[in-house]
Design a protein around this motif. Structure first.
Motif, mmCIF file in Angstrom:
data_model
loop_
_atom_site.group_PDB
_atom_site.id
_atom_site.type_symbol
_atom_site.label_atom_id
_atom_site.label_comp_id
_atom_site.label_asym_id
_atom_site.label_seq_id
_atom_site.Cartn_x
_atom_site.Cartn_y
_atom_site.Cartn_z
ATOM 1 N N GLY A 19 1.085 -1.074 -0.077
ATOM 2 C CA GLY A 19 0.049 -0.250 -0.197
ATOM 3 C C GLY A 19 0.645 0.957 -0.458
ATOM 4 N N ALA A 20 1.974 0.588 -0.464
ATOM 5 C CA ALA A 20 3.130 2.028 -0.641
ATOM 6 C C ALA A 20 2.501 3.769 -1.222
ATOM 7 N N THR A 21 1.542 3.452 -2.285
ATOM 8 C CA THR A 21 1.500 5.157 -2.482
ATOM 9 C C THR A 21 0.003 5.156 -2.291
ATOM 10 N N GLY A 22 -0.041 4.555 -0.944
ATOM 11 C CA GLY A 22 -1.410 5.815 -0.157
ATOM 12 C C GLY A 22 -1.006 6.153 0.950
ATOM 13 N N PHE A 23 -1.665 7.185 1.509
ATOM 14 C CA PHE A 23 -1.374 8.104 2.330
ATOM 15 C C PHE A 23 -0.065 8.126 3.228
ATOM 16 N N ILE A 24 -0.889 7.170 4.102
ATOM 17 C CA ILE A 24 0.468 6.330 5.002
ATOM 18 C C ILE A 24 1.130 5.886 4.941
ATOM 19 N N GLY A 25 1.116 4.862 3.994
ATOM 20 C CA GLY A 25 2.117 3.690 3.094
ATOM 21 C C GLY A 25 3.391 4.624 2.492
ATOM 22 N N SER A 26 3.094 5.952 2.015
ATOM 23 C CA SER A 26 3.739 6.432 0.969
ATOM 24 C C SER A 26 4.764 7.791 1.939
ATOM 25 N N HIS A 27 4.497 7.983 3.174
ATOM 26 C CA HIS A 27 4.879 8.723 4.277
ATOM 27 C C HIS A 27 6.006 7.294 5.174
ATOM 28 N N ILE A 28 5.827 6.425 4.895
ATOM 29 C CA ILE A 28 6.414 5.460 5.303
ATOM 30 C C ILE A 28 7.852 5.016 4.734
ATOM 31 N N VAL A 29 7.524 5.065 3.422
ATOM 32 C CA VAL A 29 8.124 4.978 2.415
ATOM 33 C C VAL A 29 9.683 5.824 2.580
ATOM 34 N N THR A 30 8.858 7.404 2.575
ATOM 35 C CA THR A 30 9.828 8.744 2.143
ATOM 36 C C THR A 30 10.738 8.040 4.231
ATOM 37 N N THR A 31 9.991 8.096 4.715
ATOM 38 C CA THR A 31 10.854 8.087 6.872
ATOM 39 C C THR A 31 11.875 7.025 6.131
ATOM 40 N N CYS A 32 11.312 5.735 5.558
ATOM 41 C CA CYS A 32 12.321 4.993 5.748
ATOM 42 C C CYS A 32 13.301 5.273 5.188
ATOM 43 N N LEU A 33 13.363 6.163 3.948
ATOM 44 C CA LEU A 33 14.908 5.949 3.030
ATOM 45 C C LEU A 33 15.330 7.613 3.349
ATOM 46 N N GLU A 34 14.771 8.222 4.535
ATOM 47 C CA GLU A 34 15.435 9.367 4.836
ATOM 48 C C GLU A 34 16.097 8.864 5.636
ATOM 49 N N ARG A 35 16.248 7.239 7.321
ATOM 50 C CA ARG A 35 16.795 6.760 7.589
ATOM 51 C C ARG A 35 17.771 5.720 6.527
ATOM 52 N N GLY A 36 17.760 5.350 5.242
ATOM 53 C CA GLY A 36 18.791 5.338 4.681
ATOM 54 C C GLY A 36 18.728 3.532 4.918
ATOM 55 N N ASP A 37 17.402 3.440 4.968
ATOM 56 C CA ASP A 37 16.895 2.317 4.894
ATOM 57 C C ASP A 37 16.667 1.733 3.106
ATOM 58 N N ALA A 38 17.111 0.461 2.716
ATOM 59 C CA ALA A 38 16.806 0.561 1.226
ATOM 60 C C ALA A 38 15.955 -0.206 1.738
ATOM 61 N N VAL A 39 14.565 0.374 0.415
ATOM 62 C CA VAL A 39 13.015 0.309 0.510
ATOM 63 C C VAL A 39 12.565 -0.427 -0.506
ATOM 64 N N ALA A 40 11.891 -1.260 -0.315
ATOM 65 C CA ALA A 40 11.130 -1.516 -1.947
ATOM 66 C C ALA A 40 9.930 -1.284 -1.266
ATOM 67 N N ALA A 41 8.940 -1.544 -2.242
ATOM 68 C CA ALA A 41 7.248 -1.369 -2.888
ATOM 69 C C ALA A 41 6.224 -1.896 -3.295
ATOM 70 N N LEU A 42 5.318 -2.598 -2.633
ATOM 71 C CA LEU A 42 4.562 -3.270 -3.616
ATOM 72 C C LEU A 42 3.257 -2.096 -3.621
ATOM 73 N N VAL A 43 3.453 -2.307 -5.612
ATOM 74 C CA VAL A 43 2.887 -1.089 -6.592
ATOM 75 C C VAL A 43 1.203 -2.490 -6.837
ATOM 76 N N MET A 44 0.252 -1.688 -7.375
ATOM 77 C CA MET A 44 -1.087 -2.294 -8.359
ATOM 78 C C MET A 44 -0.127 -2.031 -9.693
#
Length: 335
Positions: free
Chosen positions: A8-33
């Motif tokens: 749910g990475a393109t939703g409101f909460i999901g997109s913020h999680i993506v951004t937050t994790c990227l800022e922390r230096g995590d390697a981020v993957a997203a499941l997108v329709m």
């Protein structure tokens, strides 16, 4: 470097999680329709995008492979959709992502649930010790069914599950709560059916802060946590703030709860009968939700995880109103 998957990475909460994790230096993957153009935006940010569907287990296996943390946000995030969709996506999707996460050996599985799972109770302060209680509404009831699946995987298979129960989440990028209220206020369609109905706002940054703590603190495994800004406001106060921000007339129309509920029930019947694609002006879920005076405690997160809201409601609301005024106010309604 942690390897993180967000559904749910393109939703409101999901997109913020993506951004937050990227800022922390995590390697981020997203499941997108498949077909979601936001996937291209994520790719440009350095996110590894997997095009798939939580309803299809096979599309989740590769996405979960090698992940340390899974943030599960994918669900039907509206109160108006076919019941089958709630069952297939919210409930069936939970079964699939738990199964795939277990197979992949993820170290943390964090589900974004909702405070709705504790039911409509005004006789007691609601905390995480209360049993789940059905509403006879598809959104909260499907979230309860999904949560039970996650806890089953935790108990029976050792999946390291944590739950988060946000209340009224708002902030820049909001696609449901504030935009829907603003749309109704601008169009003079907003009415109240309970004086002093209570809202427990949860600024998106406060939710992100707690989620990051949960994703790392061993004490969070096997636990769920309510989250809000630490204070409540009345729905009238919240709507007044929105009205001032968009230069609209403040709402002062009240009708009896019974009248609102009957109107919502009739609208739902008509919308289903004539297969109208738009969302009804009122739904029974909304009428129930915006009538409540419930009280929610966040003491568990405070005591167990040493967490407290990092952004005050005043600051969060102000930032949200500044963002709201940048939008095309004629096209707010999305859910």
């Amino acid at each position: 470097m942690r390897k993180v998957l967000v559904t749910g990475a393109t939703g409101f909460i999901g997109s913020h999680i993506v951004t937050t994790c990227l800022e922390r230096g995590d390697a981020v993957a997203a499941l997108v329709m498949q077909g979601d153009t936001e996937g291209l935006v994520l790719e440009k940010k350095g996110v590894e995008v997997f095009y798939g569907d939580v309803r299809k287990y096979k599309s989740l296996e590769k996405a979960c492979e090698g992940r340390d943390v899974v943030f599960h946000c994918a669900a039907v995030a509206t109160d108006w959709a076919p019941k089958k969709l709630f069952l297939d996506v919210t409930v069936g999707g939970m079964e699939n992502i738990c199964k795939a996460s277990l197979k992949a050996g993820v170290k943390r599985f964090i589900d974004i649930s909702t405070s709705d799972v504790f039911g409509l109770r005004e006789d007691i302060t609601i905390d995480e010790t209360l049993p789940l209680r059905f509403w006879k509404e598809p959104y909260p009831d499907s979230k309860i069914m999904a949560e039970k699946i996650a806890w089953k995987y935790h108990r029976e298979h050792g999946l390291p599950v944590s739950m988060v129960y946000p209340l009224w989440v708002y902030g820049p990028g909001d696609k449901t709560f504030v935009p829907l209220l603003a749309d109704a206020i601008i169009k003079k369609e907003m009415i109240f059916w309970q004086r002093g109905a209570i809202v427990w706002p949860t600024y998106i940054d406060n939710l992100m802060d707690l989620l990051m703590i949960i994703s790392e603190d061993d004490r969070a495994v096997g636990n769920g946590y309510l989250v809000h800004d630490g204070i409540s406001v009345t729905l009238e106060q919240f709507c007044s703030g929105i009205a001032k921000a968009v230069n609209a007339v403040e709402v002062n129309t009240y009708i009896p709860y019974a009248a609102a509920y009957i109107a919502a029930f009739v609208m739902e019947v008509v919308w289903r009968l004539f297969r109208i694609e738009s969302r009804p002006l009122l739904t029974t879920y909304t009428v129930k939700n915006l009538h409540s005076r419930m009280v929610f405690s966040i003491d568990k997160a405070r005591k167990e995880l040493d967490w407290k809201p990092v952004v005050s409601f005043q600051l969060g609301f102000g930032e949200t109103m500044r963002w709201l005024k940048t939008l095309d106010l004629s096209e707010l309604k999305q859910k």
